[in-house]
Write a protein that holds these residues in place. Structure first.
Motif, PDB file in Angstrom:
ATOM      1  N   ALA A 116       0.821  -1.207   0.000  1.00  0.00           N
ATOM      2  CA  ALA A 116       0.000   0.000   0.000  1.00  0.00           C
ATOM      3  C   ALA A 116       0.856   1.260   0.000  1.00  0.00           C
ATOM      4  CB  ALA A 116      -0.939   0.000   1.201  1.00  0.00           C
ATOM      5  N   ALA A 117       1.917   1.281   0.811  1.00  0.00           N
ATOM      6  CA  ALA A 117       2.786   2.458   0.848  1.00  0.00           C
ATOM      7  C   ALA A 117       3.493   2.652  -0.491  1.00  0.00           C
ATOM      8  CB  ALA A 117       3.812   2.308   1.971  1.00  0.00           C
ATOM      9  N   HIS A 118       3.957   1.558  -1.086  1.00  0.00           N
ATOM     10  CA  HIS A 118       4.616   1.662  -2.396  1.00  0.00           C
ATOM     11  C   HIS A 118       3.643   2.181  -3.450  1.00  0.00           C
ATOM     12  CE1 HIS A 118       6.750   0.587  -6.061  1.00  0.00           C
ATOM     13  NE2 HIS A 118       5.691  -0.106  -6.423  1.00  0.00           N
ATOM     14  N   ASP A 119       2.463   1.600  -3.506  1.00  0.00           N
ATOM     15  CA  ASP A 119       1.493   1.995  -4.528  1.00  0.00           C
ATOM     16  C   ASP A 119       1.076   3.454  -4.354  1.00  0.00           C
ATOM     17  OD1 ASP A 119       1.627  -0.564  -5.487  1.00  0.00           O
ATOM     18  OD2 ASP A 119      -0.293  -1.214  -4.629  1.00  0.00           O
ATOM     19  N   ARG A 120       0.941   3.889  -3.112  1.00  0.00           N
ATOM     20  CA  ARG A 120       0.544   5.287  -2.860  1.00  0.00           C
ATOM     21  C   ARG A 120       1.586   6.243  -3.423  1.00  0.00           C
ATOM     22  NH1 ARG A 120      -0.523   9.732  -2.625  1.00  0.00           N
ATOM     23  NH2 ARG A 120      -1.443  11.017  -0.958  1.00  0.00           N
ATOM     24  N   LEU A 121       2.848   5.955  -3.228  1.00  0.00           N
ATOM     25  CA  LEU A 121       3.903   6.848  -3.715  1.00  0.00           C
ATOM     26  C   LEU A 121       4.142   6.683  -5.205  1.00  0.00           C
ATOM     27  CD1 LEU A 121       6.367   6.480  -0.717  1.00  0.00           C
ATOM     28  CD2 LEU A 121       4.986   8.478  -1.295  1.00  0.00           C
ATOM     29  N   ALA A 122       3.989   5.469  -5.722  1.00  0.00           N
ATOM     30  CA  ALA A 122       4.201   5.249  -7.153  1.00  0.00           C
ATOM     31  C   ALA A 122       3.189   6.001  -8.001  1.00  0.00           C
ATOM     32  CB  ALA A 122       4.134   3.755  -7.461  1.00  0.00           C
ATOM     33  N   SER A 123       2.005   6.228  -7.446  1.00  0.00           N
ATOM     34  CA  SER A 123       0.958   6.922  -8.197  1.00  0.00           C
ATOM     35  C   SER A 123       1.026   8.441  -8.051  1.00  0.00           C
ATOM     36  CB  SER A 123      -0.418   6.436  -7.730  1.00  0.00           C
ATOM     37  OG  SER A 123      -0.643   6.787  -6.371  1.00  0.00           O
ATOM     38  N   ASN A 145      15.869   7.165  -3.345  1.00  0.00           N
ATOM     39  CA  ASN A 145      15.377   5.960  -4.003  1.00  0.00           C
ATOM     40  C   ASN A 145      14.134   6.217  -4.832  1.00  0.00           C
ATOM     41  OD1 ASN A 145      16.843   3.237  -3.186  1.00  0.00           O
ATOM     42  ND2 ASN A 145      16.973   4.611  -1.427  1.00  0.00           N
ATOM     43  N   LEU A 146      13.244   7.090  -4.368  1.00  0.00           N
ATOM     44  CA  LEU A 146      12.075   7.427  -5.180  1.00  0.00           C
ATOM     45  C   LEU A 146      12.485   8.148  -6.454  1.00  0.00           C
ATOM     46  CD1 LEU A 146       9.519   8.619  -2.451  1.00  0.00           C
ATOM     47  CD2 LEU A 146       9.565   6.426  -3.665  1.00  0.00           C
ATOM     48  N   ALA A 147      13.470   9.036  -6.351  1.00  0.00           N
ATOM     49  CA  ALA A 147      13.940   9.759  -7.539  1.00  0.00           C
ATOM     50  C   ALA A 147      14.615   8.823  -8.521  1.00  0.00           C
ATOM     51  CB  ALA A 147      14.896  10.872  -7.118  1.00  0.00           C
ATOM     52  N   ALA A 148      15.396   7.870  -8.013  1.00  0.00           N
ATOM     53  CA  ALA A 148      16.089   6.936  -8.897  1.00  0.00           C
ATOM     54  C   ALA A 148      15.125   5.964  -9.564  1.00  0.00           C
ATOM     55  CB  ALA A 148      17.141   6.163  -8.114  1.00  0.00           C
ATOM     56  N   ALA A 149      14.040   5.618  -8.870  1.00  0.00           N
ATOM     57  CA  ALA A 149      13.086   4.651  -9.411  1.00  0.00           C
ATOM     58  C   ALA A 149      12.310   5.214 -10.591  1.00  0.00           C
ATOM     59  CB  ALA A 149      12.119   4.196  -8.314  1.00  0.00           C
ATOM     60  N   GLU A 150      11.989   6.512 -10.550  1.00  0.00           N
ATOM     61  CA  GLU A 150      11.223   7.135 -11.631  1.00  0.00           C
ATOM     62  C   GLU A 150      11.822   8.497 -11.951  1.00  0.00           C
ATOM     63  OE1 GLU A 150       6.971   6.995 -11.596  1.00  0.00           O
ATOM     64  OE2 GLU A 150       6.945   5.409 -10.079  1.00  0.00           O
ATOM     65  N   PRO A 151      12.868   8.521 -12.758  1.00  0.00           N
ATOM     66  CA  PRO A 151      13.504   9.803 -13.112  1.00  0.00           C
ATOM     67  C   PRO A 151      12.498  10.754 -13.753  1.00  0.00           C
ATOM     68  CG  PRO A 151      14.861   7.942 -13.802  1.00  0.00           C
ATOM     69  CD  PRO A 151      13.547   7.370 -13.375  1.00  0.00           C
ATOM     70  N   GLY A 152      12.620  12.019 -13.419  1.00  0.00           N
ATOM     71  CA  GLY A 152      11.734  13.022 -13.979  1.00  0.00           C
ATOM     72  C   GLY A 152      10.574  13.375 -13.084  1.00  0.00           C
ATOM     73  N   ARG A 153      10.312  12.538 -12.084  1.00  0.00           N
ATOM     74  CA  ARG A 153       9.248  12.862 -11.140  1.00  0.00           C
ATOM     75  C   ARG A 153       9.743  13.928 -10.174  1.00  0.00           C
ATOM     76  NH1 ARG A 153       6.305   8.610  -7.261  1.00  0.00           N
ATOM     77  NH2 ARG A 153       8.432   7.871  -7.132  1.00  0.00           N
ATOM     78  N   THR A 154       8.850  14.751  -9.656  1.00  0.00           N
ATOM     79  CA  THR A 154       9.229  15.820  -8.736  1.00  0.00           C
ATOM     80  C   THR A 154       9.359  15.266  -7.322  1.00  0.00           C
ATOM     81  OG1 THR A 154       8.076  17.475 -10.083  1.00  0.00           O
ATOM     82  CG2 THR A 154       8.588  18.062  -7.796  1.00  0.00           C
ATOM     83  N   ALA A 189       1.948  13.609  -2.507  1.00  0.00           N
ATOM     84  CA  ALA A 189       2.173  12.720  -1.361  1.00  0.00           C
ATOM     85  C   ALA A 189       3.259  13.321  -0.485  1.00  0.00           C
ATOM     86  CB  ALA A 189       2.572  11.322  -1.835  1.00  0.00           C
ATOM     87  N   VAL A 190       3.047  13.258   0.816  1.00  0.00           N
ATOM     88  CA  VAL A 190       4.012  13.791   1.777  1.00  0.00           C
ATOM     89  C   VAL A 190       4.430  12.659   2.712  1.00  0.00           C
ATOM     90  CG1 VAL A 190       4.446  15.463   3.614  1.00  0.00           C
ATOM     91  CG2 VAL A 190       2.947  16.070   1.681  1.00  0.00           C
ATOM     92  N   VAL A 191       5.738  12.397   2.760  1.00  0.00           N
ATOM     93  CA  VAL A 191       6.294  11.385   3.655  1.00  0.00           C
ATOM     94  C   VAL A 191       6.888  12.092   4.862  1.00  0.00           C
ATOM     95  CG1 VAL A 191       7.982   9.537   3.926  1.00  0.00           C
ATOM     96  CG2 VAL A 191       6.792   9.829   1.737  1.00  0.00           C
ATOM     97  N   TRP A 192       6.361  11.783   6.034  1.00  0.00           N
ATOM     98  CA  TRP A 192       6.835  12.390   7.275  1.00  0.00           C
ATOM     99  C   TRP A 192       7.887  11.478   7.895  1.00  0.00           C
ATOM    100  CZ3 TRP A 192       4.663  17.022   9.333  1.00  0.00           C
ATOM    101  CH2 TRP A 192       3.589  17.529   8.592  1.00  0.00           C
ATOM    102  N   ALA A 193       9.146  11.865   7.765  1.00  0.00           N
ATOM    103  CA  ALA A 193      10.254  11.107   8.352  1.00  0.00           C
ATOM    104  C   ALA A 193      11.078  12.048   9.218  1.00  0.00           C
ATOM    105  CB  ALA A 193      11.108  10.482   7.255  1.00  0.00           C
ATOM    106  N   ILE A 194      10.384  12.713  10.146  1.00  0.00           N
ATOM    107  CA  ILE A 194      11.007  13.811  10.891  1.00  0.00           C
ATOM    108  C   ILE A 194      11.642  13.366  12.208  1.00  0.00           C
ATOM    109  CG2 ILE A 194       9.499  15.528   9.845  1.00  0.00           C
ATOM    110  CD1 ILE A 194       7.789  15.481  12.343  1.00  0.00           C
ATOM    111  N   GLY A 195      11.752  12.057  12.408  1.00  0.00           N
ATOM    112  CA  GLY A 195      12.482  11.581  13.573  1.00  0.00           C
ATOM    113  C   GLY A 195      11.754  11.660  14.882  1.00  0.00           C
ATOM    114  N   ARG A 196      10.445  11.687  14.848  1.00  0.00           N
ATOM    115  CA  ARG A 196       9.674  11.709  16.096  1.00  0.00           C
ATOM    116  C   ARG A 196       9.511  10.285  16.630  1.00  0.00           C
ATOM    117  NH1 ARG A 196       4.865  15.967  17.026  1.00  0.00           N
ATOM    118  NH2 ARG A 196       6.163  17.839  17.138  1.00  0.00           N
ATOM    119  N   VAL A 197      10.590   9.712  17.088  1.00  0.00           N
ATOM    120  CA  VAL A 197      10.552   8.337  17.561  1.00  0.00           C
ATOM    121  C   VAL A 197       9.917   8.265  18.944  1.00  0.00           C
ATOM    122  CG1 VAL A 197      12.570   7.709  16.203  1.00  0.00           C
ATOM    123  CG2 VAL A 197      12.873   8.449  18.556  1.00  0.00           C
ATOM    124  N   ARG A 198       9.169   7.201  19.163  1.00  0.00           N
ATOM    125  CA  ARG A 198       8.565   6.921  20.458  1.00  0.00           C
ATOM    126  C   ARG A 198       8.950   5.504  20.859  1.00  0.00           C
ATOM    127  NH1 ARG A 198       4.331   8.337  17.407  1.00  0.00           N
ATOM    128  NH2 ARG A 198       3.221   6.375  17.804  1.00  0.00           N
TER     129      ARG A 198
END
Length: 386
Positions: free
Chosen positions: A127-134, A153-162, A230-239
Motif C-alpha cells: 500500500a505504501a509503495h502503490d501510494r507513492l508510485a501513483s 530511491n524514489l527519484a532513482a526509481a522514476e527519473p523526472g518525477r518531482t 504525497a508527503v512522507v513524514w520522516a522527521i524523527g519523532r521516535v517513540r
C-alpha cells in the motif's frame, strides 16, 4: 531466557544466546520486518523484502528458539514473568530467568509495534509503495537517513518525477560526519531531488506522522506552504515501544535506562539493547553490533562473571541510500565512503557476509519450515543452562 522484541537487534541477540541457553522470543510480527532501508522499501518493496523481511523459521540460528507471536502487555519484575496477548486474542504468561528488552521504537508508518499477520504486513508494504508510485510529486520531510534514503530511491526509481527533500538544518544527516552529507548531497542533486534546508514542518495537533498525507505542509520557519501529491513524514519523532513496562525502568523520555554494561540498574537479570535502550544520545547499540556483547553479558550474569562495557560511537555510520544500480556505498564514522559493486552485494555481501556470517545461515524461502503461526516449538531442544 526471554527476548522481548524480535526486530533487527532482537533476532541477532536471540541467535547468539540460543547457542548456550534456552531462549523464548516474543514478536508482534510473524517474521523479521526490518526497520532498515526505508527508501528501498518504498521504491522497490519486492527487492527490499528479499533481504529485510525474513520468516523466523528461515533463520538456522533460531531453530532452537520458541517464538511467540503476540504483543506484550506488562511485566511482573518480582515474579519474573511477561504478560502477552497472542495473535488469536488469547492471553499468556512467559516466565524468564533473564529478560532482554529489544522492542525498538515507533517511527512513522514503517516502524510500529502493531500486532500483525503475514497478510497485514504484506498489504502494508504494498500500500505504501502503490501510494507513492501513483504520486506525480512527493515531498519528503526530515533530515535523517530515512528521509534522505526515501528521496533518493524514489527519484532513482522514476527519473523526472518531482521529489523534494525538506530538512530543518543547514544540512541533512546531522548525526553523520560532514563528509558523508557532502557525498550524499551530490548524489541527490544528480538525481534531480530538490533540496530545501532550513525548513521545519508544523506538525498538526494530534498527528502522529504515521501515514502518507497530501495536505499542504506549513513551516514554523516562515516559508510559504509546500504542496505535493504525497508527503512522507520522516522527521524523527521516535517513540519507544515501552508502554508495557513500569515507569521505574524508564528515563524521562520513555526509553529503558541502562548502565554501561546494558543492564537495567537495580534490576538484576534485566537488560535492554537497540533503539529502545538509553545508551547514548544516538542510541547506537542498535547499529554497532552490541547484540553480541549483550549476549555475552547475559551469559556472564547467569554464571556470576563480570560484565563488559558497551562503548558507543559519537557518529552514525554505515549505508545511507542502500543498494543502488551502481552498487552500495557504506560510510565510515570519519565520513569516507567505501563502494561495493552491485554484483558483490548480491553474490557475496548478502548471502555470505550478512546471511551466513552475521545471521548464522538463512534458508531459501522454498526451504522454509512449516510452523504454527502463533507459537512455533523447534524440533531440536536447546541445552538448558538457565
Amino acid at each position: 531466557m526471554l527476548v522481548a522484541g524480535l526486530g533487527d537487534t532482537g533476532v541477532l541477540t536471540a541467535i547468539h544466546l540460543a547457542r548456550h541457553v534456552d531462549v523464548v522470543g516474543i514478536s508482534a510480527k510473524p517474521a523479521l520486518v526490518s526497520g532498515q532501508e526505508l527508501g528501498r522499501r518504498l521504491a522497490h518493496p519486492d527487492d527490499w523484502a528479499r533481504d529485510y523481511r525474513i520468516g523466523f523459521d528461515r533463520f538456522r540460528g533460531l531453530d532452537r528458539i520458541r517464538t511467540v507471536h503476540g504483543s506484550m502487555t506488562g511485566v511482573d519484575l518480582d515474579e519474573r514473568a511477561v504478560s502477552v496477548v497472542l495473535a488469536d486474542g488469547s492471553s499468556g504468561i512467559e516466565p524468564y530467568d533473564a529478560l532482554v528488552i529489544s522492542t525498538g521504537v515507533t517511527n512513522g508508518f514503517w516502524r510500529r509495534p502493531t500486532l500483525q499477520s503475514t497478510a497485514e504486513v504484506d498489504s502494508g508494504l504494498r500500500a505504501a509503495h502503490d501510494r507513492l508510485a501513483s504520486a506525480g510529486s512527493v515531498a519528503v520531510l526530515g533530515g535523517g537517513a530515512a528521509a534522505v534514503s526515501t528521496a533518493a530511491n524514489l527519484a532513482a526509481a522514476e527519473p523526472g518525477r518531482t521529489i523534494d527533500l525538506y530538512y530543518p538544518g543547514e544540512r541533512a544527516l546531522p548525526a553523520h560526519h560532514r563528509r558523508t552529507w557532502s557525498r550524499v548531497e551530490r548524489r541527490l542533486r544528480s538525481l534531480g531531488v530538490g533540496l530545501h534546508p532550513g525548513h521545519r514542518a508544523v506538525v498538526p495537533e494530534g498527528f502522529s506522522c504515521d501515514r502518507i498525507t497530501d495536505s499542504a505542509v506549513e513551516w514554523s520557519t516562515g516559508q510559504s506552504p509546500a504542496h505535493a501529491d504525497a508527503v512522507v513524514w520522516a522527521i524523527g519523532r521516535v517513540r519507544p515501544n515501552t508502554e508495557w513496562l513500569p515507569a521505574e525502568l524508564l528515563d524521562d523520555d520513555g526509553f529503558v535506562r541502562v548502565g554501561p554494561d546494558l543492564s537495567v540498574p537495580d534490576r538484576p537479570g534485566v537488560f535492554a539493547v537497540g533503539d529502545v535502550a538509553a545508551t547514548d544520545p544516538l542510541r547506537g547499540s542498535a547499529r554497532n553490533r552490541a547484540d553480541r556483547l549483550l549476549a555475552r553479558n547475559v551469559r556472564a550474569h547467569l554464571a556470576g562473571r563480570p560484565l563488559r562495557r558497551y562503548r558507543p560511537r559519537s557518529r552514525r555510520w554505515g549505508s545511507v541510500l542502500g543498494a543502488q544500480a551502481d552498487g552500495l556505498e557504506v560510510f565510515t564514522p570519519s565520513g569516507h565512503g567505501v563502494r561495493f559493486p552491485l554484483w558483490s552485494v548480491e553474490r557475496i555481501l548478502q548471502p555470505w557476509i550478512v546471511q551466513r556470517a552475521i545471521y548464522g545461515g538463512v534458508r531459501r524461502p522454498s526451504a522454509a519450515l512449516v510452523t504454527d503461526p502463533q507459537v512455533s516449538d523447534r524440533a531440536r531442544p536447546a541445552r538448558r543452562d538457565a
